[in-house]
Write a protein that holds these residues in place. Sequence first.
Motif, PDB file in Angstrom:
ATOM      1  N   ASP A  67      38.662  46.071  41.136  1.00 43.96           N
ATOM      2  CA  ASP A  67      39.367  44.855  41.468  1.00 43.96           C
ATOM      3  C   ASP A  67      40.842  45.185  41.685  1.00 43.96           C
ATOM      4  O   ASP A  67      41.435  45.980  40.965  1.00 43.96           O
ATOM      5  N   GLN A  84      31.769  48.827  34.503  1.00 38.72           N
ATOM      6  CA  GLN A  84      33.089  48.440  34.992  1.00 38.72           C
ATOM      7  C   GLN A  84      34.204  49.100  34.180  1.00 38.72           C
ATOM      8  O   GLN A  84      35.157  49.645  34.741  1.00 38.72           O
ATOM      9  N   ARG A 129      34.668  42.246  42.597  1.00 38.72           N
ATOM     10  CA  ARG A 129      35.416  41.499  41.596  1.00 38.72           C
ATOM     11  C   ARG A 129      35.026  41.987  40.218  1.00 38.72           C
ATOM     12  O   ARG A 129      33.905  42.402  39.988  1.00 38.72           O
ATOM     13  N   GLN A 130      35.968  41.958  39.297  1.00 43.76           N
ATOM     14  CA  GLN A 130      35.695  42.451  37.956  1.00 43.76           C
ATOM     15  C   GLN A 130      34.653  41.577  37.271  1.00 43.76           C
ATOM     16  O   GLN A 130      34.512  40.404  37.556  1.00 43.76           O
ATOM     17  N   ARG A 176      37.050  40.015  32.515  1.00 49.28           N
ATOM     18  CA  ARG A 176      38.053  38.964  32.754  1.00 49.28           C
ATOM     19  C   ARG A 176      38.324  38.205  31.473  1.00 49.28           C
ATOM     20  O   ARG A 176      39.478  37.863  31.164  1.00 49.28           O
TER      21      ARG A 176
END
Length: 213
Positions: free
Chosen positions: A7, A143, A201-202, A207
């Motif tokens: 991201d 991630q 996207r993360q 997040r």
Amino acid sequence: MENQFLDRDNAADIDQSVTKILSDLGNPDPPLNLSEVRELLRLDRVYYSSTDQGMLGETVHRLKVAGKQIMKRPSLLVDAIKKFDLSALWLPDRKRILIDREMPILKQRWGEAHEIGHSMIPWHEPLMHGDQQRTLSITCHQQIEKEANYAAGRLLFLQDRFADEVRSSDVDFKRIRTLHKTYGNTLAYNRITGYSRCGPRQHSSTRRARAQL
């Protein structure tokens, strides 16, 4: 190792941290001295042997009897190293990095940089406690590993310096070997010429961890 896409905001935050570290070290020439990075970040490093179970158990025992118990059940660490074939790991509670001394020296260097990467990314710490296989989804675990790899690469390759040197001349095997010696990394890692800041996207768990900071 193939490039890992992150991201854009995550990559920018990591780059900002790397910039500060390198600046605090006086923007050193390659190869980056990881001992100086650990000293700056107040990180400790301990070696263990994945092939010597006695040494592995003794390493964990020393951490415990020194009044620095790493978790309520230290045996979980030994079990995790065996089960997941870990060659390096970061213990956030004690700001300590464990490295398997059975790895080749240059791979130890990458493993250490990877764990330093975990330590310098603030939203990783709340995700690194406990049993990762239970607390993190596979996607989230992948991630944070990508993010730690990104941080390690940006440190070891001194951000864009390596890529700039690669682009400044024709690249051949001789040139790669020269850069391998200059930067102190394996030939495989020297094939990396940069990282994209654009990507998926993360994950939502990452997040949430960042939002809590």
